[in-house]
Design an enzyme around this catalytic site. Structure first.
Site, PDB file in Angstrom:
ATOM      1  N   LYS A 112       0.861  -1.194   0.000  1.00 54.82           N
ATOM      2  CA  LYS A 112       0.000   0.000   0.000  1.00 54.82           C
ATOM      3  C   LYS A 112       0.887   1.229   0.000  1.00 54.82           C
ATOM      4  O   LYS A 112       1.714   1.407   0.902  1.00 54.82           O
ATOM      5  CB  LYS A 112      -0.902   0.006   1.238  1.00 54.82           C
ATOM      6  CG  LYS A 112      -1.606   1.346   1.498  1.00 54.82           C
ATOM      7  CD  LYS A 112      -2.529   1.304   2.726  1.00 54.82           C
ATOM      8  CE  LYS A 112      -3.062   2.699   3.065  1.00 54.82           C
ATOM      9  NZ  LYS A 112      -3.950   2.705   4.258  1.00 54.82           N
ATOM     10  N   ASP A 171      -2.500  10.337   3.525  1.00 55.64           N
ATOM     11  CA  ASP A 171      -3.894   9.940   3.736  1.00 55.64           C
ATOM     12  C   ASP A 171      -4.605  10.963   4.607  1.00 55.64           C
ATOM     13  O   ASP A 171      -4.537  10.922   5.830  1.00 55.64           O
ATOM     14  CB  ASP A 171      -3.934   8.549   4.394  1.00 55.64           C
ATOM     15  CG  ASP A 171      -5.364   8.067   4.637  1.00 55.64           C
ATOM     16  OD1 ASP A 171      -6.302   8.666   4.069  1.00 55.64           O
ATOM     17  OD2 ASP A 171      -5.520   7.081   5.389  1.00 55.64           O
ATOM     18  N   LYS A 182      -9.921  13.216   8.110  1.00 58.63           N
ATOM     19  CA  LYS A 182      -9.439  12.851   9.442  1.00 58.63           C
ATOM     20  C   LYS A 182      -9.422  14.077  10.338  1.00 58.63           C
ATOM     21  O   LYS A 182      -9.313  15.200   9.846  1.00 58.63           O
ATOM     22  CB  LYS A 182      -8.001  12.301   9.325  1.00 58.63           C
ATOM     23  CG  LYS A 182      -7.917  10.915   8.738  1.00 58.63           C
ATOM     24  CD  LYS A 182      -6.485  10.406   8.704  1.00 58.63           C
ATOM     25  CE  LYS A 182      -6.389   9.029   8.089  1.00 58.63           C
ATOM     26  NZ  LYS A 182      -7.002   7.968   8.878  1.00 58.63           N
ATOM     27  N   ASP A 206       1.738   6.461   5.389  1.00 59.30           N
ATOM     28  CA  ASP A 206       0.750   5.517   4.873  1.00 59.30           C
ATOM     29  C   ASP A 206       1.214   4.801   3.595  1.00 59.30           C
ATOM     30  O   ASP A 206       0.461   4.060   2.974  1.00 59.30           O
ATOM     31  CB  ASP A 206      -0.577   6.259   4.648  1.00 59.30           C
ATOM     32  CG  ASP A 206      -1.775   5.357   4.902  1.00 59.30           C
ATOM     33  OD1 ASP A 206      -1.606   4.312   5.550  1.00 59.30           O
ATOM     34  OD2 ASP A 206      -2.872   5.705   4.417  1.00 59.30           O
ATOM     35  N   ASP A 263     -12.045   7.134   3.914  1.00 63.16           N
ATOM     36  CA  ASP A 263     -10.815   6.934   4.690  1.00 63.16           C
ATOM     37  C   ASP A 263     -10.416   5.453   4.719  1.00 63.16           C
ATOM     38  O   ASP A 263      -9.329   5.110   5.175  1.00 63.16           O
ATOM     39  CB  ASP A 263     -11.011   7.468   6.111  1.00 63.16           C
ATOM     40  CG  ASP A 263      -9.694   7.709   6.834  1.00 63.16           C
ATOM     41  OD1 ASP A 263      -8.638   7.643   6.179  1.00 63.16           O
ATOM     42  OD2 ASP A 263      -9.738   7.965   8.045  1.00 63.16           O
ATOM     43  N   GLU A 311      -9.309   3.701   2.342  1.00 55.78           N
ATOM     44  CA  GLU A 311      -8.848   3.779   0.949  1.00 55.78           C
ATOM     45  C   GLU A 311      -7.806   2.717   0.603  1.00 55.78           C
ATOM     46  O   GLU A 311      -7.716   2.275  -0.535  1.00 55.78           O
ATOM     47  CB  GLU A 311      -8.272   5.180   0.674  1.00 55.78           C
ATOM     48  CG  GLU A 311      -6.819   5.421   1.117  1.00 55.78           C
ATOM     49  CD  GLU A 311      -6.585   5.318   2.609  1.00 55.78           C
ATOM     50  OE1 GLU A 311      -7.568   5.447   3.368  1.00 55.78           O
ATOM     51  OE2 GLU A 311      -5.439   5.085   3.027  1.00 55.78           O
ATOM     52  N   ARG A 352      -7.483  -0.419   1.226  1.00 55.43           N
ATOM     53  CA  ARG A 352      -7.999  -1.708   0.739  1.00 55.43           C
ATOM     54  C   ARG A 352      -8.409  -1.637  -0.735  1.00 55.43           C
ATOM     55  O   ARG A 352      -8.350  -2.628  -1.438  1.00 55.43           O
ATOM     56  CB  ARG A 352      -9.140  -2.175   1.648  1.00 55.43           C
ATOM     57  CG  ARG A 352     -10.296  -1.212   1.724  1.00 55.43           C
ATOM     58  CD  ARG A 352     -11.181  -1.472   2.941  1.00 55.43           C
ATOM     59  NE  ARG A 352     -10.550  -1.031   4.188  1.00 55.43           N
ATOM     60  CZ  ARG A 352     -11.055  -1.237   5.406  1.00 55.43           C
ATOM     61  NH1 ARG A 352     -12.195  -1.872   5.554  1.00 55.43           N
ATOM     62  NH2 ARG A 352     -10.418  -0.806   6.478  1.00 55.43           N
TER      63      ARG A 352
HETATM   64  N1  BES Z   1      -3.993   4.699   6.958  1.00 52.49           N
HETATM   65  C1  BES Z   1      -5.084   4.472   7.831  1.00 52.49           C
HETATM   66  C2  BES Z   1      -4.751   3.492   8.947  1.00 52.49           C
HETATM   67  C3  BES Z   1      -3.759   3.952   9.971  1.00 52.49           C
HETATM   68  C4  BES Z   1      -4.175   4.642  11.091  1.00 52.49           C
HETATM   69  C5  BES Z   1      -2.426   3.626   9.835  1.00 52.49           C
HETATM   70  C6  BES Z   1      -3.253   5.018  12.040  1.00 52.49           C
HETATM   71  C7  BES Z   1      -1.502   4.014  10.791  1.00 52.49           C
HETATM   72  C8  BES Z   1      -1.923   4.702  11.894  1.00 52.49           C
HETATM   73  C9  BES Z   1      -6.257   3.896   7.038  1.00 52.49           C
HETATM   74  O1  BES Z   1      -6.360   4.307   5.729  1.00 52.49           O
HETATM   75  C10 BES Z   1      -7.483   4.377   7.724  1.00 52.49           C
HETATM   76  O2  BES Z   1      -7.731   5.540   7.701  1.00 52.49           O
HETATM   77  N2  BES Z   1      -8.205   3.464   8.328  1.00 52.49           N
HETATM   78  C11 BES Z   1      -9.396   3.789   9.014  1.00 52.49           C
HETATM   79  C12 BES Z   1     -10.410   2.749   8.623  1.00 52.49           C
HETATM   80  C13 BES Z   1     -11.812   3.120   8.948  1.00 52.49           C
HETATM   81  C14 BES Z   1     -12.316   4.243   8.082  1.00 52.49           C
HETATM   82  C15 BES Z   1     -12.638   1.884   8.724  1.00 52.49           C
HETATM   83  C16 BES Z   1      -9.125   3.734  10.501  1.00 52.49           C
HETATM   84  O3  BES Z   1      -8.289   2.942  10.944  1.00 52.49           O
HETATM   85  O4  BES Z   1      -9.693   4.536  11.227  1.00 52.49           O
HETATM   86 ZN    ZN Z   2      -4.619   4.877   4.816  1.00 47.62          ZN
HETATM   87 MN    MN Z   3      -7.443   6.122   5.492  1.00 52.06          MN
END
Ligand code: BES
Ligand code: ZN
Ligand code: MN
Length: 502
Positions: free
Chosen positions: A265, A270, A277, A288, A347, A349, A351
C-alpha cells in the site's frame, strides 16, 4: 558521512577507541586480555578499583586510555553469560554500543570480537542504529560536528566467516534504510510520480526490471479502485511493478518459474478524503506508504545479495485528498477484478488500492503465493500496539514459514483471524462488496482482511501484514512525527532465504 565497516584478523587502520567484551564477573575474553596486556594491565587494574561494572549483559564502561596507549579510550561491553546470548541480544548490544560510541565522540573504532555470531550481529545492531535522516538539515554535510563514527573495524579470528555473514546482513540493512528513507520523506516531496521515479532510479541499476503505469495506462488496464482513491489529488496515481529474476530461469528458451508476489500500500498521504481525518495526528499519515516502502526495500535487499529467487513486487501509489474531484462515500466502483465495491467511507482507501494490485499481480504472474503489506487500520494499532505486526494468513504452512522467519529476524509477527464471518461481513446489499464491515470500527483490522480476501483468487496462499503499528518507532513525544523502522524487509527477506531460494 557513510560508516565504513570491515572485518580483519588484525587491525588494519588506526583507531581512537578499542571496544572489548567482558563476560560476567569481569572475565576477559582472549582478545580483551591481549589489549589489557599491551596496555600494562591498565584495564584489569581499573576494573579492580571500581565495583559498579561487573560485565553484566548490557553494562557499558568507558575508560580513558593511558597516554602511552595507541587508543584514546577503551569501551567495555558487558556480555553477561555469553552462552545465553543469541543474535537478537547481540544486535541490541550493538545498537547500544553505537549510542555510547557517539556520546564518547568516537570516530574510528576497533571492535575485538570472540566469534562469528558476535562479530556479525553486534555490527548489524550498530549499523541499524547508525541510520540517520538528516537530508533536510541545511548543515548536514560533513560540517562542524565532525565527530560521527566513520569507521568500525571488527577484529576477530573468525573474520572470514563474519565478513560473509555480514554481507547478507548488510544487504538487509541497506533495504531497510531505503524503506526508512522513503517513509521519512515528507509528502510534498514524495508523491506518486516522484515515488515511482525514485524506485526506478534506485532499483533499475541493481538489475530489477521496472514498469511504471501512469494514470492513462491504469485507466486502460482497469485500475478503477486505485484511480478512484487518487481522484481528489492533483498528484496523479502510479502503479509500479518490479521483477527480480534471481534463478536465471526466465532467460529466453527456458521455462518460466512461478514467482513470489509482494504487494504494498503506497498512500503517500492519507487525509481521509471527504471523510476527512481530525486535525490532530493527520501529519502522521505521511507513513501511509510504509507497505510500499517495505516492498521496495525488500527488492533492494534481494538484488544486493543476489538472492536465487524469482520475485515480483507491485506498489499502488496514490494520494488521498478531499476536493471537488474526490471520490465519495456511497460511490460504487468497478474494481480491476470486475467486482463492484460500495465505498462506505473514503478513509478506508488502502484496501481499494490493494484490491486492484492483488488482482493485477495474480492474473499477470500467477504467483505461487502473495503477501501484502499495508498500514491498513488504526484498529490494528489498538489491538497490538507498536511491537507486533498482525498477520492474516489463509494457509497454516505459510504461517509456519512466516513465524519461523519472524523468530530469526526479530521482526515480530502475530497471527490474527481470517474467518468467513469477516469475509461475509464485507458483502454489500447493492454491490459485490462494501468497504466497511457492519460492525463499524469493531474488529476493524479483521474486516479489512476479510475485504482483501474477496480479491484472492484460485485459493492461492496469501498473507496480509497490517504494519500500521510496526512501520514506525514508538515515541514518548506524542507531538512529533515518529521515525520509520523499515519493518517487513527483514522478516520477508529471511522468509524467502529459508524457503524459496534455489
Ligand atoms: N492509513 C489508515 C490506517 C492507519 C491509522 C495507519 C493510524 C496508521 C496509523 C487507514 O487508511 C485508515 O484511515 N483506516 C481507518 C479505517 C476506517 C475508516 C474503517 C481507521 O483505521 O480509522
Ligand atoms: Zn490509509
Ligand atoms: Mn485512510
Amino acid at each position: 558521512m557513510k560508516l565504513i565497516i570491515s572485518f580483519q584478523k588484525t587491525p588494519k587502520t588506526k583507531a581512537d577507541t578499542a571496544v572489548i567484551g567482558i563476560s560476567q564477573k569481569n572475565i576477559m575474553s582472549g582478545a580483551a586480555e591481549k589489549i589489557n596486556e599491551k596496555n600494562g594491565e591498565f584495564i584489569s587494574h581499573h576494573l579492580k578499583k571500581q565495583n559498579k561494572f561487573k560485565g553484566k549483559k548490557g553494562q557499558f564502561l568507558t575508560i580513558s586510555a593511558p597516554k602511552e596507549s595507541d587508543y584514546t579510550r577503551f569501551i567495555l561491553v558487558g556480555y553477561g553469560d555469553q552462552d545465553l546470548l543469541d543474535q537478537n541480544s547481540y544486535e541490541i548490544l550493538g545498537g547500544k554500543l553505537f549510542s555510547i560510541l557517539s556520546v564518547a565522540g568516537c570516530e574510528r573504532a576497533h571492535f575485538f570480537a570472540d566469534n562469528e555470531i558476535q562479530a556479525a550481529h553486534v555490527t548489524m545492531g550498530l549499523k541499524l542504529r547508525s541510520y540517520k535522516f538528516d537530508k533536510y538539515k541545511s548543515r548536514h554535510l560533513d560540517d562542524d560536528t565532525g565527530s560521527d563514527l566513520r569507521s568500525f573495524e571488527v577484529v576477530t579470528e573468525a573474520h572470514t566467516k563474519a565478513r560473509h555473514s555480514f554481507e547478507t546482513l548488510g544487504s538487509i540493512a541497506e533495504g531497510m534504510f531505503l524503506a526508512r528513507d522513503l517513509v521519512n520523506e515528507p509528502p510534498n516531496e514524495l508523491y506518486p510520480d516522484s515515488f515511482a521515479k525514485i524506485i526506478k532510479e534506485q532499483l533499475e541499476p541493481l538489475g530489477i526490471e521496472i514498469d511504471v503505469f501512469d494514470e492513462k495506462k491504469m485507466l486502460k488496464l482497469g485500475f478503477h479502485a486505485a484511480l478512484a482513491v487518487g481522484m481528489g489529488s492533483s498528484r496523479l496515481p502510479r502503479i509500479v511493478v518490479m521483477r527480480w529474476n534471481g534463478t536465471g530461469k526466465t532467460a529466453k528458451g527456458k521455462k518460466k518459474t512461478t514467482p513470489l508476489a509482494f504487494v504494498g500500500k503506497g498512500v503517500t498521504f492519507d487525509t481521509g478524503g471527504l471523510n476527512i481525518k481530525p486535525s490532530g495526528g493527520m501529519e502522521e499519515m505521511k507513513l501511509d506508504m510504509g507497505g510500499a516502502a517495505a516492498v521496495v526495500g525488500l527488492m533492494k535487499s534481494l538484488a544486493l545479495r543476489q538472492s536465487k529467487s524469482d520475485v515480483v513486487g507491485i506498489v499502488g501509489l496514490v494520494e488521498n485528498m478531499p476536493s471537488h474531484n474526490a471520490y465519495r462515500p456511497s460511490d460504487i466502483i468497478q474494481s480491476l477484478s470486475g467486482k463492484t465495491i460500495e465505498v462506505m467511507n473514503t478513509d478506508a482507501e488502502g484496501r481499494l488500492v490493494l484490491a486492484d494490485c492483488l488482482t493485477y499481480i495474480q492474473r499477470t504472474y500467477k504467483p505461487r503465493l502473495v503477501i501484502d503489506l499495508a498500514t491498513l487500520t488504526g484498529a490494528m494499532m489498538m489491538a497490538l500496539g507498536y511491537d507486533y505486526c498482525g498477520t492474516f494468513v489463509n494457509k497454516d504452512d505459510l504461517w509456519a514459514q512466516l513465524e519461523s522467519a519472524s523468530k530469526e529476524s526479530g521482526e515480530k509477527l502475530w497471527r490474527m483471524p481470517l474467518d468467513e464471518v469477516f469475509k461475509k461481513d464485507m458483502v454489500s446489499k447493492i454491490a459485490d462488496v462494501q468497504s466497511l464491515g457492519n460492525m463499524g470500527r469493531y474488529a476493524g483490522a479483521c474486516t479489512a482482511a476479510g475485504f482483501l480476501e474477496h480479491f484472492i483468487e484460485d485459493d492461492r496462499p496469501w498473507a496480509h501484514l497490517d504494519i500500521a503499528g510496526t512501520a514506525w518507532i514508538k515515541s514518548d513525544k506524542p507531538t512529533c512525527v515518529k521515525p520509520a523502522t523499515g519493518f517487513g524487509v527483514r522478516v520477508l527477506d529471511r522468509f524467502i532465504a529459508a524457503h524459496y531460494e534455489s
